[in-house]
Write a protein that holds these residues in place. Structure first.
Motif, mmCIF file in Angstrom:
data_model
loop_
_atom_site.group_PDB
_atom_site.id
_atom_site.type_symbol
_atom_site.label_atom_id
_atom_site.label_comp_id
_atom_site.label_asym_id
_atom_site.label_seq_id
_atom_site.Cartn_x
_atom_site.Cartn_y
_atom_site.Cartn_z
ATOM 1 N N ASN A 64 0.857 -1.179 0.000
ATOM 2 C CA ASN A 64 0.000 0.000 0.000
ATOM 3 C C ASN A 64 0.901 1.239 0.000
ATOM 4 O O ASN A 64 1.626 1.490 0.968
ATOM 5 C CB ASN A 64 -0.896 -0.002 1.253
ATOM 6 C CG ASN A 64 -1.853 1.181 1.287
ATOM 7 O OD1 ASN A 64 -1.925 1.972 0.354
ATOM 8 N ND2 ASN A 64 -2.596 1.306 2.376
ATOM 9 N N THR A 66 0.162 4.423 0.120
ATOM 10 C CA THR A 66 -0.402 5.657 0.656
ATOM 11 C C THR A 66 0.643 6.404 1.494
ATOM 12 O O THR A 66 1.549 5.796 2.060
ATOM 13 C CB THR A 66 -1.656 5.374 1.512
ATOM 14 O OG1 THR A 66 -2.282 6.613 1.850
ATOM 15 C CG2 THR A 66 -1.321 4.632 2.797
ATOM 16 N N ALA A 196 -3.427 9.474 3.675
ATOM 17 C CA ALA A 196 -3.695 8.660 4.868
ATOM 18 C C ALA A 196 -3.531 9.503 6.129
ATOM 19 O O ALA A 196 -2.735 10.445 6.158
ATOM 20 C CB ALA A 196 -2.751 7.463 4.923
ATOM 21 N N PRO A 200 0.430 2.666 6.926
ATOM 22 C CA PRO A 200 0.272 1.215 6.769
ATOM 23 C C PRO A 200 1.530 0.574 7.373
ATOM 24 O O PRO A 200 2.543 0.375 6.704
ATOM 25 C CB PRO A 200 0.194 1.031 5.247
ATOM 26 C CG PRO A 200 0.915 2.204 4.676
ATOM 27 C CD PRO A 200 0.862 3.320 5.689
ATOM 28 N N HIS A 227 -6.181 4.694 1.349
ATOM 29 C CA HIS A 227 -5.869 5.774 2.292
ATOM 30 C C HIS A 227 -6.392 5.389 3.675
ATOM 31 O O HIS A 227 -7.602 5.342 3.905
ATOM 32 C CB HIS A 227 -6.452 7.098 1.823
ATOM 33 C CG HIS A 227 -5.750 7.639 0.607
ATOM 34 N ND1 HIS A 227 -4.368 7.726 0.534
ATOM 35 C CD2 HIS A 227 -6.212 8.082 -0.582
ATOM 36 C CE1 HIS A 227 -4.025 8.225 -0.646
ATOM 37 N NE2 HIS A 227 -5.117 8.443 -1.339
ATOM 38 N N VAL A 228 -5.472 5.083 4.579
ATOM 39 C CA VAL A 228 -5.822 4.581 5.908
ATOM 40 C C VAL A 228 -6.502 5.693 6.698
ATOM 41 O O VAL A 228 -5.969 6.804 6.814
ATOM 42 C CB VAL A 228 -4.567 4.093 6.671
ATOM 43 C CG1 VAL A 228 -4.976 3.336 7.936
ATOM 44 C CG2 VAL A 228 -3.691 3.214 5.785
ATOM 45 N N THR A 232 -9.040 3.131 11.772
ATOM 46 C CA THR A 232 -8.189 1.955 12.005
ATOM 47 C C THR A 232 -7.870 1.798 13.497
ATOM 48 O O THR A 232 -7.594 0.707 13.977
ATOM 49 C CB THR A 232 -6.897 2.038 11.158
ATOM 50 O OG1 THR A 232 -6.249 0.767 11.152
ATOM 51 C CG2 THR A 232 -5.931 3.077 11.684
ATOM 52 N N GLU A 249 -12.954 3.364 3.873
ATOM 53 C CA GLU A 249 -11.673 3.925 3.413
ATOM 54 C C GLU A 249 -11.647 3.964 1.888
ATOM 55 O O GLU A 249 -12.266 3.133 1.223
ATOM 56 C CB GLU A 249 -10.506 3.094 3.958
ATOM 57 C CG GLU A 249 -10.347 3.286 5.461
ATOM 58 C CD GLU A 249 -9.370 2.295 6.106
ATOM 59 O OE1 GLU A 249 -8.561 2.728 6.929
ATOM 60 O OE2 GLU A 249 -9.445 1.090 5.798
ATOM 61 N N THR A 275 -4.078 -3.321 5.548
ATOM 62 C CA THR A 275 -4.744 -2.429 4.580
ATOM 63 C C THR A 275 -4.616 -2.994 3.171
ATOM 64 O O THR A 275 -5.551 -2.913 2.373
ATOM 65 C CB THR A 275 -4.190 -0.994 4.633
ATOM 66 O OG1 THR A 275 -2.810 -0.990 4.254
ATOM 67 C CG2 THR A 275 -4.344 -0.391 6.014
ATOM 68 N N SER A 279 -7.680 -4.338 0.871
ATOM 69 C CA SER A 279 -7.807 -3.805 -0.498
ATOM 70 C C SER A 279 -7.925 -4.927 -1.521
ATOM 71 O O SER A 279 -8.790 -4.889 -2.402
ATOM 72 C CB SER A 279 -6.579 -2.945 -0.843
ATOM 73 O OG SER A 279 -6.461 -1.868 0.048
ATOM 74 N N SER A 395 2.333 -0.149 16.134
ATOM 75 C CA SER A 395 2.807 0.516 14.911
ATOM 76 C C SER A 395 4.321 0.491 14.703
ATOM 77 O O SER A 395 4.795 0.243 13.602
ATOM 78 C CB SER A 395 2.316 1.966 14.891
ATOM 79 O OG SER A 395 0.919 1.998 14.817
#
Length: 404
Positions: A64, A66, A196, A200, A227-228, A232, A249, A275, A279, A395
């Motif tokens: 992804n 983004t 975003a 991601p 686009h996150v 989330t 999204e 993500t 998708s 993250s």
């Protein structure tokens, strides 16, 4: 017996995550994170630079691309107080993120507002080098506000305004101030489509070195854009999933990606991150939709939360993807803009994806449901192993390669 995802109780997806196991800062080097491999029920420990040797032959990795925008804006009131505005998604004159980012002069976004009670009336202002942006509340809706932004110089795009005066929106659970390092480290190295409000994060481990290793091993790569959204991080507050509304999204699909997917169906397709997985699976369901409704308008290209579970006669993956390609051909376009609310939970039958590269997710989250959909109850074994072996979570944490 297949699980009914609507009846899933979120309390069944709990584990104890001590605060000290949440990675508050990134490692000095992206690709030196740990990599837990789950392969057919077996768990083994690696470093992220081992990834190319662990992937099945002829894999296509899908990323992804983004890019996180500086969506937090700190406005000053005339009295000196601060109002924080967090841009969620565009409303006018464009709902499409990529068009909204190129808007000049003014625009309206759906936003969260901090210190709203102290913002009595009128516009608030934010000055930046060479200009100024004003924000005015247009309406209050459930859980958010519609905020109209106007700025000067008017020939700047909204993307440029955010770049000049916005702040990067770090995940709330990091519970710390932004550092200069975050500006590079909370973006993937291949990020290039602005829009975003969260990274991601499975892609944060990739470096030029790892990408070169993949190329040398004959592992192909492809890119899509989802686009996150801030959703989330939205906790599941409902007792059962039927009462939880998934956030929508925006998704961008190109003809070359679809053509590549058709060629790849006989070999593994592995998304980098949840993500990318959402998708790819949404691409299948969009294809199923246009096969049923060939004249569907592009603005109706939307995957609803429960569509995958309510379908009675699903097409083959090849037919669904070809259906989208034919739809694009009829419209004379090389890319599609769609949206998705897909929820991937136990009971979901994967149509495109054969594995997943992902970080370790929060308890009681839809992302944990997605992992469970892929590997079943073994998610508990996986997370217990990660906790017992000093893996870093969320993250900025470590990674896993899941091959069911």
């Amino acid at each position: 017996m297949l699980t009914d995802p609507k009846k899933l109780a979120i309390k069944d997806f709990v584990y104890d995550l001590p605060d000290e196991r949440i990675a508050k800062f990134p490692l000095p080097e992206r690709d030196q994170s740990k990599l837990l491999q789950y392969h057919g029920g077996q768990i083994s420990d690696h470093t992220f630079t081992d990834l190319s040797g662990l992937l099945p032959p002829h894999t296509l990795l899908v990323f992804n691309n983004t890019k996180v925008v500086q969506a937090r804006l700190l406005f000053q009131k005339e009295t000196g107080g601060v109002v924080e505005i967090f841009c969620l998604e565009p409303v006018a004159p464009h709902r499409e993120v990529q068009l909204a980012m190129q808007q000049t002069g003014s625009c309206t976004w759906k936003c969260l507002v901090g210190n709203n009670k102290r913002w009595k009336s009128g516009p608030v202002s934010l000055y930046f080098e060479g200009g100024m942006v004003q924000a005015e509340r247009e309406a209050q809706q459930e859980g958010h506000f519609l905020i109209r932004f106007t700025w000067d110089p008017t020939d700047l795009t909204f993307a440029e305004v955010l770049e000049r005066c916005g702040r990067l929106p770090l995940p709330p659970y990091l519970n710390r101030e932004l550092t200069p390092d975050d500006h590079t480290r909370y973006q993937t190295i291949y990020a290039d489509q602005q829009g975003a409000v969260a990274a991601p994060t499975a892609g944060l481990h990739f470096t030029e070195r790892v990408l070169t290793q993949l190329q040398e091993k004959g592992i192909d790569t492809a890119y899509l854009t989802l686009h996150v959204g801030a959703g989330t991080f939205k906790p599941v507050k409902a007792d059962v999933m039927e009462a939880h509304e998934m956030h929508a999204e925006q998704l961008y699909i190109t003809k070359p990606l679809l053509q590549r997917l058709v060629q790849q169906l006989a070999h593994p397709i592995i998304p980098v991150g949840t993500t990318s997985m959402r998708s790819l699976e949404s691409i299948y369901w969009l294809g199923a939709k246009v096969l049923e409704q060939p004249d569907l308008l592009e603005q109706a290209l939307h995957v609803t939360q429960w569509q995958p579970y309510e379908s009675t006669n699903p097409p083959t993956p090849a037919a669904a993807i070809q259906g989208l390609l034919d739809y694009m051909e009829r419209r004379g376009t090389d890319y599609l803009h769609a949206s998705t609310q897909i929820i991937i939970a136990p009971g979901y039958a994967f149509r495109i994806c054969n594995g997943l590269v992902t970080n370790f997710h929060q308890p009681e989250s839809t992302l944990l449901l997605l992992v469970s959909a892929l590997i079943g109850d073994d998610w508990r074994k996986l997370y217990q192993h990660a906790l017992a072996n000093d893996y870093r979570f969320l993250s900025y944490g470590d990674s896993s390669l899941l091959l069911p």
